[in-house]
Design an enzyme around this catalytic site. Structure first.
Site, PDB file in Angstrom:
ATOM      1  N   ARG A  91       0.832  -1.197   0.000  1.00 42.51           N
ATOM      2  CA  ARG A  91       0.000   0.000   0.000  1.00 42.51           C
ATOM      3  C   ARG A  91       0.868   1.250   0.000  1.00 42.51           C
ATOM      4  O   ARG A  91       1.770   1.387   0.804  1.00 42.51           O
ATOM      5  CB  ARG A  91      -0.904   0.009   1.238  1.00 42.51           C
ATOM      6  CG  ARG A  91      -1.595   1.336   1.549  1.00 42.51           C
ATOM      7  CD  ARG A  91      -2.807   1.545   0.677  1.00 42.51           C
ATOM      8  NE  ARG A  91      -3.402   2.860   0.889  1.00 42.51           N
ATOM      9  CZ  ARG A  91      -4.421   3.094   1.700  1.00 42.51           C
ATOM     10  NH1 ARG A  91      -4.963   2.123   2.378  1.00 42.51           N
ATOM     11  NH2 ARG A  91      -4.927   4.310   1.811  1.00 42.51           N
ATOM     12  N   ARG A 100      -6.342   1.420  -4.778  1.00 39.17           N
ATOM     13  CA  ARG A 100      -5.420   0.964  -3.753  1.00 39.17           C
ATOM     14  C   ARG A 100      -5.286  -0.557  -3.732  1.00 39.17           C
ATOM     15  O   ARG A 100      -6.231  -1.277  -4.029  1.00 39.17           O
ATOM     16  CB  ARG A 100      -5.807   1.509  -2.385  1.00 39.17           C
ATOM     17  CG  ARG A 100      -7.094   1.033  -1.833  1.00 39.17           C
ATOM     18  CD  ARG A 100      -8.243   2.053  -1.714  1.00 39.17           C
ATOM     19  NE  ARG A 100      -8.002   3.444  -1.904  1.00 39.17           N
ATOM     20  CZ  ARG A 100      -7.932   4.345  -0.923  1.00 39.17           C
ATOM     21  NH1 ARG A 100      -8.027   3.962   0.322  1.00 39.17           N
ATOM     22  NH2 ARG A 100      -7.781   5.603  -1.194  1.00 39.17           N
ATOM     23  N   ASP A 103      -6.757  -1.744   1.610  1.00 43.22           N
ATOM     24  CA  ASP A 103      -7.255  -0.805   2.599  1.00 43.22           C
ATOM     25  C   ASP A 103      -7.816  -1.644   3.739  1.00 43.22           C
ATOM     26  O   ASP A 103      -8.646  -2.530   3.495  1.00 43.22           O
ATOM     27  CB  ASP A 103      -8.401  -0.040   1.935  1.00 43.22           C
ATOM     28  CG  ASP A 103      -8.579   1.348   2.487  1.00 43.22           C
ATOM     29  OD1 ASP A 103      -7.781   1.767   3.328  1.00 43.22           O
ATOM     30  OD2 ASP A 103      -9.529   2.005   2.042  1.00 43.22           O
ATOM     31  N   ASP A 105      -9.737  -0.928   7.223  1.00 40.70           N
ATOM     32  CA  ASP A 105     -10.362   0.103   8.059  1.00 40.70           C
ATOM     33  C   ASP A 105     -10.847  -0.517   9.356  1.00 40.70           C
ATOM     34  O   ASP A 105     -11.564  -1.529   9.333  1.00 40.70           O
ATOM     35  CB  ASP A 105     -11.566   0.728   7.334  1.00 40.70           C
ATOM     36  CG  ASP A 105     -11.157   1.637   6.191  1.00 40.70           C
ATOM     37  OD1 ASP A 105     -10.053   2.208   6.250  1.00 40.70           O
ATOM     38  OD2 ASP A 105     -11.956   1.770   5.237  1.00 40.70           O
TER      39      ASP A 105
HETATM   40  N1  ROI Z   1     -15.038   2.050  -3.075  1.00 37.39           N
HETATM   41  C1  ROI Z   1     -15.392   0.770  -2.914  1.00 37.39           C
HETATM   42  N2  ROI Z   1     -16.368   0.280  -3.672  1.00 37.39           N
HETATM   43  N3  ROI Z   1     -14.785  -0.050  -2.010  1.00 37.39           N
HETATM   44  C2  ROI Z   1     -13.793   0.408  -1.217  1.00 37.39           C
HETATM   45  O1  ROI Z   1     -13.248  -0.357  -0.405  1.00 37.39           O
HETATM   46  C3  ROI Z   1     -13.401   1.746  -1.340  1.00 37.39           C
HETATM   47  N4  ROI Z   1     -12.414   2.275  -0.560  1.00 37.39           N
HETATM   48  C4  ROI Z   1     -12.068   3.539  -0.636  1.00 37.39           C
HETATM   49  C5  ROI Z   1     -12.709   4.496  -1.604  1.00 37.39           C
HETATM   50  C6  ROI Z   1     -11.625   5.071  -2.497  1.00 37.39           C
HETATM   51  C7  ROI Z   1     -13.387   5.617  -0.817  1.00 37.39           C
HETATM   52  N5  ROI Z   1     -13.693   3.860  -2.449  1.00 37.39           N
HETATM   53  C8  ROI Z   1     -14.048   2.560  -2.299  1.00 37.39           C
HETATM   54  O2  ROI Z   1     -11.143   3.997   0.182  1.00 37.39           O
END
Ligand code: ROI
Length: 167
Positions: A91, A100, A103, A105
């Site tokens: 990343r 990315r 991610d 979260d």
């Molecule tokens: N959009 C989708 N569909 N899934 C994600 O995990 C995701 N993650 C993000 C952003 C760029 C906001 N858009 C995303 O960080």
């Protein structure tokens, strides 16, 4: 896992997303990395979901999933571990809301509400993000989100926005 008087076991929920470099492999590898976290037991990983990008449309669709983890790591220590896994899987922080490789979260940390420079829990994007709410509902249908109420109500108010189970 052993709970200590000063270190309760907390169930945390983690959102996983990837739209670069073989997203399915990225998410599977991330789940394997979550299994190896210290002071933690990975309880469940949702199915994989395919979702159109939230943010700039000129990027690939995402693979998303949600994991449930029992942990005695403090929230900021867990966050640091998640960022370490993101970095280990290549990343880099580029365009805001851009594509990315991985991610991770921290969506929910037990019943805690945290808002500081490093961490906002529950994750502020939760109510609008079908790609988080639906996988979360798959593994924790009865969940109450601190400050936000029952997950089932949030799901009922959030259109699927093209989200699909990934076969
Ligand atoms: N959009 C989708 N569909 N899934 C994600 O995990 C995701 N993650 C993000 C952003 C760029 C906001 N858009 C995303 O960080």
């Amino acid at each position: 896992m052993q709970a200590h008087a000063d270190k309760p076991v907390v169930t945390a929920y983690i959102g996983l997303g990837s739209n670069l470099a073989e997203p399915v492999v990225q998410i599977r590898n991330a789940c394997a990395a979550l299994k190896r976290l210290p002071e933690s037991v990975l309880r469940q990983c949702s199915s994989l979901y395919l979702s159109p990008p939230l943010g700039p449309a000129d990027q690939p669709d995402y693979i998303n999933a949600v994991a449930a983890l029992d942990t005695t790591l403090a929230p900021h220590d867990l966050l640091a571990e998640l960022q370490r896994i993101e970095r280990a899987q290549g990343r880099t922080r580029g365009v805001r809301w851009g594509a990315r490789t991985l991610d991770l979260d921290l969506l929910v940390y037990g019943d805690r509400i945290i808002s500081d420079e490093a961490l906002s829990v529950p994750h502020p994007g939760l109510p609008e993000r079908a790609f988080v709410l639906y996988p979360l509902q798959e593994i924790a249908p009865e969940l109450e989100l601190p400050g936000l109420g029952p997950l089932a109500i949030l799901v009922a108010n959030c259109p699927k926005d093209g989200l699909k189970r990934y076969a």
